[in-house]
Design an enzyme around this catalytic site. Structure first.
Site, short mmCIF file in Angstrom:
data_model
loop_
_atom_site.label_atom_id
_atom_site.label_comp_id
_atom_site.label_asym_id
_atom_site.label_seq_id
_atom_site.Cartn_x
_atom_site.Cartn_y
_atom_site.Cartn_z
N GLY A 1 39.61 48.59 36.93
CA GLY A 1 39.30 49.37 37.84
C GLY A 1 38.87 48.75 39.10
CB ILE B 1 30.76 51.95 41.03
CG1 ILE B 1 30.05 50.75 41.58
CG2 ILE B 1 30.81 52.10 39.45
CD1 ILE B 1 30.94 49.15 41.23
CG HIS B 2 36.73 53.66 40.58
ND1 HIS B 2 37.49 53.97 39.54
CD2 HIS B 2 36.70 52.28 41.01
CE1 HIS B 2 38.00 52.82 39.33
NE2 HIS B 2 37.71 51.63 40.10
CD GLN B 3 34.10 60.26 37.11
OE1 GLN B 3 35.38 60.90 37.52
NE2 GLN B 3 33.38 61.01 36.83
CB THR C 1 39.22 56.75 40.20
OG1 THR C 1 38.13 56.64 39.54
CG2 THR C 1 39.31 55.93 41.67
#
Length: 120
Positions: free
Chosen positions: A82, A42-44, A7
């Site tokens: 996630g 925060i990530h994809q 990610t």
């Protein structure tokens, strides 16, 4: 090498970097509740391939860290939310069910856009 999960960090919460002082990094996928986002990287949200386990490696911003322990719900949390709590203490046993422990020096900073990857 097989990629278990990959990610990219797309947002850094206002207080997320403070956890690095405690040898900890907390991630959550995009769309996390606002009060949680403040404390997370925060990530994809990426796809998981296989299971995360002791002996795998984490790559973060081009640095490799051996995985030393994986909590019993860490992979499920990563898949569904996630969300993962990384500890840079090399512990052989997970402190909490959602923790993943790695061995290595805690990064002083994690730049926006950094790649987080677990490989086997």
């Amino acid at each position: 090498m097989q990629t278990i999960y990959q990610t990219r960090i797309t947002h850094i919460g206002d207080f997320a970097r403070e956890a690095l002082f405690d040898q900890m990094l907390i991630t959550f996928r995009e769309g996390a509740p606002a009060d949680i986002q403040d404390y997370c990287f925060i990530h994809q949200h990426g796809q998981t391939e296989g299971e995360l386990h002791r002996g795998a490696c984490m790559e973060l911003a081009d640095v490799l860290y051996p995985v030393t322990a994986v909590g019993e719900v860490a992979m499920q949390n990563l898949r569904e939310l996630g969300h993962i709590t990384l500890r840079f203490d090399g512990s052989a046993e997970a402190e909490y069910p959602g923790c993943v422990h790695v061995k290595g020096v805690t990064p002083e900073d994690i730049p926006l856009g950094s790649i987080l990857k677990f490989i086997d």
